[in-house]
Design a protein around this motif. Structure first.
Motif, PDB file in Angstrom:
ATOM      1  N   VAL A 268     -21.482 -35.966  16.618  1.00 15.70           N
ATOM      2  CA  VAL A 268     -21.720 -35.357  17.931  1.00 15.70           C
ATOM      3  C   VAL A 268     -22.157 -33.912  17.741  1.00 15.70           C
ATOM      4  N   LYS A 269     -21.454 -33.186  16.890  1.00 11.27           N
ATOM      5  CA  LYS A 269     -21.726 -31.757  16.685  1.00 11.27           C
ATOM      6  C   LYS A 269     -23.031 -31.515  15.915  1.00 11.27           C
ATOM      7  N   LYS A 270     -23.264 -32.276  14.844  1.00 15.06           N
ATOM      8  CA  LYS A 270     -24.394 -32.012  13.942  1.00 15.06           C
ATOM      9  C   LYS A 270     -25.614 -32.891  14.184  1.00 15.06           C
ATOM     10  N   GLY A 271     -25.446 -33.950  14.963  1.00 20.78           N
ATOM     11  CA  GLY A 271     -26.547 -34.884  15.175  1.00 20.78           C
ATOM     12  C   GLY A 271     -26.502 -36.003  14.141  1.00 20.78           C
ATOM     13  N   SER A 272     -27.384 -36.973  14.336  1.00 20.56           N
ATOM     14  CA  SER A 272     -27.402 -38.137  13.457  1.00 20.56           C
ATOM     15  C   SER A 272     -28.771 -38.789  13.539  1.00 20.56           C
ATOM     16  N   GLN A 273     -29.115 -39.501  12.465  1.00 20.28           N
ATOM     17  CA  GLN A 273     -30.403 -40.193  12.473  1.00 20.28           C
ATOM     18  C   GLN A 273     -30.321 -41.437  11.604  1.00 20.28           C
ATOM     19  N   GLY A 274     -30.932 -42.528  12.083  1.00 20.66           N
ATOM     20  CA  GLY A 274     -31.073 -43.733  11.295  1.00 20.66           C
ATOM     21  C   GLY A 274     -29.933 -44.731  11.388  1.00 20.66           C
ATOM     22  N   VAL A 275     -28.851 -44.399  12.046  1.00 19.83           N
ATOM     23  CA  VAL A 275     -27.721 -45.323  12.129  1.00 19.83           C
ATOM     24  C   VAL A 275     -27.992 -46.425  13.151  1.00 19.83           C
TER      25      VAL A 275
END
Length: 103
Positions: free
Chosen positions: A68-75
């Motif tokens: 939530v804080k840092k973001g995410s990609q590809g999951v």
């Protein structure tokens, strides 16, 4: 005695419902509901799908709060989740803990 017991049960139920509503309101005010809903995919996955995916992961609240804080990609596919640095650590943990209770 039965009336006291029933009153305690009713008060507990109201507390649970109130807490769930407070967390839903927190999700809305934090911007989560711009891309997510509770039960269907929008831009991001449904909160219930997130809960199902991480149901057996004891570290999920901490891991997800970091996403939530840092973001995410590809999951969940090619659309990245942007970082949400404006969400406090405590609120990120509260949000992810609540999301993981959804079924």
């Amino acid at each position: 005695m039965k009336a006291v017991w029933m009153g305690m049960v009713a008060a507990s139920a109201l507390l649970i419902v109130g807490t769930a509503q407070a967390n839903a309101d927190l999700a809305k005010s934090s911007g989560c509901m711009n891309c997510h809903t509770v039960d269907k995919k929008l831009v991001g996955p449904a909160f219930k799908d997130i809960a199902a995916k991480y149901k057996d992961d004891a570290d999920a609240p901490t891991k997800l709060a970091e996403k939530v804080k840092k973001g995410s990609q590809g999951v969940w596919g090619p659309v990245p989740m942007p970082p949400n640095a404006n969400v406090s650590d405590d609120n990120a943990k509260a949000l992810t803990t609540w999301i993981l209770t959804l079924k």
